[in-house]
Design a protein around this motif. Structure first.
Motif, PDB file in Angstrom:
ATOM      1  N   PRO A   1     -20.060  25.946  30.994  1.00 29.90           N
ATOM      2  CA  PRO A   1     -20.820  25.569  32.205  1.00 29.90           C
ATOM      3  C   PRO A   1     -20.034  24.606  33.096  1.00 29.90           C
ATOM      4  O   PRO A   1     -20.489  23.498  33.395  1.00 29.90           O
ATOM      5  CB  PRO A   1     -22.084  24.938  31.621  1.00 29.90           C
TER       6      PRO A   1
ATOM      7  N   ASP B   1     -17.383  30.125  34.417  1.00 28.11           N
ATOM      8  CA  ASP B   1     -18.736  30.006  33.882  1.00 28.11           C
ATOM      9  C   ASP B   1     -19.179  31.246  33.110  1.00 28.11           C
ATOM     10  O   ASP B   1     -19.958  31.151  32.160  1.00 28.11           O
ATOM     11  CB  ASP B   1     -19.732  29.733  35.016  1.00 28.11           C
TER      12      ASP B   1
ATOM     13  N   ASP C   1     -20.122  17.248  37.884  1.00 23.33           N
ATOM     14  CA  ASP C   1     -20.356  16.620  39.185  1.00 23.33           C
ATOM     15  C   ASP C   1     -19.241  15.615  39.454  1.00 23.33           C
ATOM     16  O   ASP C   1     -19.111  14.610  38.763  1.00 23.33           O
ATOM     17  CB  ASP C   1     -21.726  15.921  39.178  1.00 23.33           C
TER      18      ASP C   1
ATOM     19  N   ARG D   1     -21.457  22.720  36.118  1.00 32.79           N
ATOM     20  CA  ARG D   1     -22.360  21.573  35.945  1.00 32.79           C
ATOM     21  C   ARG D   1     -21.661  20.244  36.202  1.00 32.79           C
ATOM     22  O   ARG D   1     -22.312  19.220  36.401  1.00 32.79           O
ATOM     23  CB  ARG D   1     -22.911  21.560  34.509  1.00 32.79           C
TER      24      ARG D   1
ATOM     25  N   CYS E   1     -21.795  15.143  29.943  1.00 33.63           N
ATOM     26  CA  CYS E   1     -20.834  16.252  29.917  1.00 33.63           C
ATOM     27  C   CYS E   1     -19.433  15.759  29.547  1.00 33.63           C
ATOM     28  O   CYS E   1     -18.427  16.311  30.013  1.00 33.63           O
ATOM     29  CB  CYS E   1     -20.802  16.963  31.269  1.00 33.63           C
TER      30      CYS E   1
END
Length: 462
Positions: A298, A334, A303, A301, A314
């Protein structure tokens, strides 16, 4: 049917090509002809004797055969694109023979035949009125192409391991949607552009069908007949970088190629950095190094609008991205694509089961024996690792309806094979028993020899 004819000069030969197309048995109202003028000087003009629906398209941007064919395909209205050279004379049944197959299904590429002849003093009218090519050309003296020999040797390509080899340009037909799906011809490929395009078609999953009724003659010998050695050398760099199946062109170890031989896909979601590091290291350090590693996770995701805090939820994912982001052999995505085209093979396996040095090499060797579509290795813990053939995946994708199981389709078209892991993950060699040799006894000196030695030593002058 849209017949696309790329042309650069050669007004007289073009007249013969169009005269033959005007005499086709294929219905006029179902065929259009697009002559694509690739910067001819003087500009080409359409002769009087030509098919009813013939257009002249001028290239505005770019140059070369690939660019001209793409220009014609974009302007075409037909459902089927027929590629034909401007120095080819097709028999009356040529277009009909190639078009009829496309009524059967929508993923075929039909291939016409050709022979090379010296252009005789013949007029377009004679071409138009001839019932057979032999009436205007001395076919007994014609030079057969290697295409026809390969087709005959492989039972009409049924026994061919790489049928795209014979789809080399001057005459083939395919659905317009398939042409655009693979991106058309590549204008950056200056030599061997038709072979490279056909390879991508093979990875897309098409079926190549030669038709012996689609006869044609090529006016004049090709360039490779005039200087074969240079012709072969000129095309080699383009095919080496873009067609991984040409293993004979990739013998230098340590090289990096534009299109890799195998994509290794590892799902790293919720996996620790140490496990991923070990898996990536093993993947890149095998005997087969012509690979690219795709790490699925992912990544979107993450940031980057704020600083990287040690408490970041994460943390592991961000650390992995920063570790591998600048290695050109590693991709971070992804979700894996439906197929790895144009890469010919894809490996999928658990990230916590690192590849052995010989795993990929042996898996490919196994599937190449019978051209199986998928090799599934059943691991001891119930999970699986698999090697997928891209052309088989492509074919299954073309055939699949809603909810279809791709492996079931591949089992029908190419075969799905299961094998145990022992050969692909061989156990490490156990050291053999160590044998300690018995001590060698020192020789025992007699008292007499000892006394004599000491006397000699005492009498020796200082």
């Amino acid at each position: 049917m849209s017949v696309v004819i790329p042309a650069h000069g050669g007004q007289d030969k073009l007249g013969l090509t169009l005269a033959a197309l005007a005499a086709q048995t294929y219905p006029d109202h179902l065929m259009e002809v697009l002559v694509v003028d690739d910067g001819s000087a003087p500009p080409l003009r359409l002769p009087e004797l030509r098919p009813v629906n013939t257009r002249l398209v001028r290239v505005r941007d770019g140059w070369g055969i690939s660019n001209a064919v793409n220009t014609g395909a974009k302007a075409a209205d037909g459902e089927i694109i027929q590629r034909l050279d401007s120095d080819m004379v097709a028999c009356r049944e040529h277009i009909e023979a190639l078009a009829r197959w496309h009524h059967v299904t929508d993923y075929l590429v039909t291939i016409g035949m050709k022979k090379f002849v010296d252009a005789p003093p013949v007029s377009p009218r004679q071409i138009f009125e001839a019932r057979h090519l032999s009436e205007v050309f001395d076919l007994a003296e014609a030079v057969s192409s290697s295409t026809e020999a390969t087709i005959a040797k492989t039972d009409g390509l049924r026994k061919s391991r790489n049928p795209y080899h014979v789809c080399t340009g001057p005459t083939f037909a395919l659905p317009r949607e398939v042409f655009h799906a693979v991106g058309g011809l590549d204008p950056t490929v200056a030599r061997g552009e038709d072979t490279e395009f056909s390879y991508r078609l093979a990875m897309h999953g098409v079926v190549f069908v030669p038709d012996l009724d689609a006869q044609a003659v090529h006016l004049g010998l090709p360039a490779q007949h005039r200087d074969r050695e240079r012709a072969v050398r000129a095309v080699e760099p383009y095919l080496a970088h873009r067609i991984p199946l040409r293993r004979d062109l990739r013998k230098e170890r340590g090289r990096r190629w534009l299109v890799p031989y195998v994509e290794i896909v590892l799902d790293v979601t919720d996996t620790s950095e140490s496990v991923v590091r070990q898996a990536v290291s093993a993947a890149l350090d095998g005997k087969l190094q012509d690979v690219v590693v795709t790490l699925v996770g992912p990544w979107s995701r993450l940031d980057d609008s704020r600083r990287f805090a040690l408490s970041d939820p994460c943390f592991e994912l961000r650390l992995l991205r920063d570790l591998f982001a600048h290695d050109e052999r590693i991709r971070l995505i992804d979700e894996a694509a439906p197929t790895p085209a144009p890469t010919p093979f894809r490996y999928r396996g658990p990230v916590d089961v690192p590849l052995h040095k010989a795993t990929l090499e042996r898996m490919i060797e196994s599937v190449q024996k019978d051209l199986a579509g998928v090799l599934v290795v059943d691991l001891p813990d119930g999970r699986t690792a698999r090697l997928e053939r891209t052309s088989a995946l492509g074919r299954a994708t073309l055939l699949a309806g809603p909810g279809a199981d791709l492996d079931d389709l591949i089992d029908t078209t190419h075969g799905v094979r299961h094998e145990p892991p022992d050969r692909f993950w061989p156990a490490p060699a156990q050291p053999g028993p160590v044998t300690i040799p018995a001590p060698v006894p020192l020789p025992v000196e007699s008292p007499e020899k000892t006394l004599l030695r000491r006397l000699k030593s005492a009498l020796r002058p200082n």
